[in-house]
Design a protein around this motif. Sequence first.
Motif, PDB file in Angstrom:
ATOM      1  N   GLN A   1      -0.988  11.236   2.664  1.00  0.00           N
ATOM      2  CA  GLN A   1       0.165  10.829   1.757  1.00  0.00           C
ATOM      3  C   GLN A   1       0.073  11.403   0.321  1.00  0.00           C
ATOM      4  OE1 GLN A   1      -0.411   6.653   0.596  1.00  0.00           O
ATOM      5  NE2 GLN A   1       1.752   6.129   0.475  1.00  0.00           N
TER       6      GLN A   1
ATOM      7  N   VAL B   1      -0.488   3.925   6.665  1.00  0.00           N
ATOM      8  CA  VAL B   1      -1.126   3.105   5.902  1.00  0.00           C
ATOM      9  C   VAL B   1      -0.553   1.544   5.984  1.00  0.00           C
ATOM     10  CG1 VAL B   1      -1.660   2.613   3.613  1.00  0.00           C
ATOM     11  CG2 VAL B   1      -1.521   4.704   4.281  1.00  0.00           C
TER      12      VAL B   1
ATOM     13  N   ASP C   1      -3.856   7.729   4.083  1.00  0.00           N
ATOM     14  CA  ASP C   1      -3.942   7.779   2.626  1.00  0.00           C
ATOM     15  C   ASP C   1      -4.314   9.253   2.232  1.00  0.00           C
ATOM     16  OD1 ASP C   1      -4.115   6.484  -0.049  1.00  0.00           O
ATOM     17  OD2 ASP C   1      -6.258   7.313   0.231  1.00  0.00           O
TER      18      ASP C   1
ATOM     19  N   LEU D   1     -12.682   4.240   4.916  1.00  0.00           N
ATOM     20  CA  LEU D   1     -11.269   4.868   4.423  1.00  0.00           C
ATOM     21  C   LEU D   1     -11.365   6.024   3.884  1.00  0.00           C
ATOM     22  CD1 LEU D   1      -8.763   2.204   2.610  1.00  0.00           C
ATOM     23  CD2 LEU D   1      -9.063   4.775   1.933  1.00  0.00           C
TER      24      LEU D   1
ATOM     25  N   ALA E   1      -9.829   9.585   5.161  1.00  0.00           N
ATOM     26  CA  ALA E   1      -8.975  10.481   4.506  1.00  0.00           C
ATOM     27  C   ALA E   1      -9.216  11.732   4.463  1.00  0.00           C
ATOM     28  CB  ALA E   1      -8.819   9.772   3.054  1.00  0.00           C
TER      29      ALA E   1
ATOM     30  N   PHE F   1      -0.895  -0.754  -2.354  1.00  0.00           N
ATOM     31  CA  PHE F   1      -2.214  -0.394  -2.015  1.00  0.00           C
ATOM     32  C   PHE F   1      -3.021  -1.203  -3.266  1.00  0.00           C
ATOM     33  CE2 PHE F   1      -5.660   2.876  -2.068  1.00  0.00           C
ATOM     34  CZ  PHE F   1      -5.979   2.705  -0.586  1.00  0.00           C
TER      35      PHE F   1
ATOM     36  N   THR G   1       2.858   7.363   5.050  1.00  0.00           N
ATOM     37  CA  THR G   1       2.835   5.877   4.121  1.00  0.00           C
ATOM     38  C   THR G   1       3.149   4.777   5.241  1.00  0.00           C
ATOM     39  OG1 THR G   1       3.800   7.023   2.429  1.00  0.00           O
ATOM     40  CG2 THR G   1       4.414   4.919   2.467  1.00  0.00           C
TER      41      THR G   1
ATOM     42  N   HIS H   1       4.491  -0.717   2.015  1.00  0.00           N
ATOM     43  CA  HIS H   1       4.304   0.509   2.670  1.00  0.00           C
ATOM     44  C   HIS H   1       5.363   0.828   3.509  1.00  0.00           C
ATOM     45  CE1 HIS H   1       0.166   0.158   0.588  1.00  0.00           C
ATOM     46  NE2 HIS H   1       0.165   1.495   0.791  1.00  0.00           N
TER      47      HIS H   1
ATOM     48  N   ILE I   1      -5.946   3.327   7.926  1.00  0.00           N
ATOM     49  CA  ILE I   1      -5.520   3.346   6.371  1.00  0.00           C
ATOM     50  C   ILE I   1      -5.792   4.770   5.756  1.00  0.00           C
ATOM     51  CG2 ILE I   1      -5.596   2.415   3.970  1.00  0.00           C
ATOM     52  CD1 ILE I   1      -5.963  -0.310   5.418  1.00  0.00           C
TER      53      ILE I   1
END
Length: 422
Positions: free
Chosen positions: A319, A290, A316, A259, A263, A231, A287, A377, A312
Amino acid sequence: MLYRYSAILVPVGALVSRVGDDMAGTAILLFAYAGSAQGDSATVFGLLSVAAAVGGPVFGVWMDRAHSPAPLTLSLIAFTGGLVAIGFCLLHGRGPLAMVIAVLAGLFAPAVAGGWSASLTTDDPTRRRRLALFDASSYSIAGLLGPLLAGLAYVAGGPAAPLIVTVGLLLVGSACAPWTRGPAPARTPRRGGVSIRVSPLADLRSGFGAITQRPRLRWATASSCIAFFGFGMFLVLVPAISTARFGTPAAAGAILAVLAGFALIANAVLARGRGLERPGTALTRATATVGTGILLILIPSPVAALLAAAVIGAGDGPQLAALLHIRHLEAPAGLRTQIFTTGASLKITASGLGALAAGPLSHDGLTAPLVVAAAAHLVSAGVARLAGRALTIRQSPAGARARPRSHAAPRCRRRTLPVPPP
């Protein structure tokens, strides 16, 4: 009444502190941009991150041994004062002194991440999962609001305004810190009826031992370090991705905003479901999501870049929520803060290494570093599966033993009583 205030002020303090922390690097760069220390600003920014890797475990031991919110409060004040001193030194062209202060201030930076995370916990399992989701979402909110507020402050008030806003937010977080609950004290070891005093160095060894010896904590920490290596590599490439897909580096803000927004949406969906009841599985899936999103960026299209940012972000948020929840479940009493701050330090270091590795790999284009970031990832997802298995293996027998008894009336065996003779 005190509990009610604490339940409100602690999450607010965590969120405000993280927004200020996310603004700090940008604020320093913008402040130095208009001054005479432009060349020193990037070094100061890097030293703040590197020093955090050293300060995390030490701060964790301090807070765990104090059993009070005082270390968190003092660390936030010290970090804020360090930023003020850095700004003063950069304003007067004293770059070397600013670098020294950056190292000292960076030692207290893990208080913003691990210190607040260790405080956002409760004995209620349902509320603990919700706090883990809020904790993870606060990072996404900070990532969304931090650069935006820094830019608006710069436009409205000049180069010093972002740093002033950053300091103000961190001071608000410092004012909320005294309302946190101190870590629960560990059971004091005794020998022959006499309590044994444990040295801070022994506590430090115990903290690292807890991370390495507890299977699901070990694999979850290893997974997060591998993922943050990838990342960190991806974040450094965002301006180049923006230029390649949109023709201008200014679109990097849009990519990061998408992003962070997705999230938050993913964590909101996770909060309504029961995904965190199996955090190892959630960590594995998030994960891998991502990594898949990073691979989508290889498609040469602006629409694909925004879609990739959404994917992503969808991975994220959960995660980080799953990782924090595993730490809350696994951190032993007396070592809780150290587990969180050490984990934060390891992630910061791994992210920095990924950022450093992105430079040599990106000489021939974006393909090689993006493939490496995605591969990191996917490897991390495989390691996270081990954390999920350790979680299942460890919980299943305990769950079987701890199964509550039914409240139905117990069965009675029929028994024939002898009939007395007439």
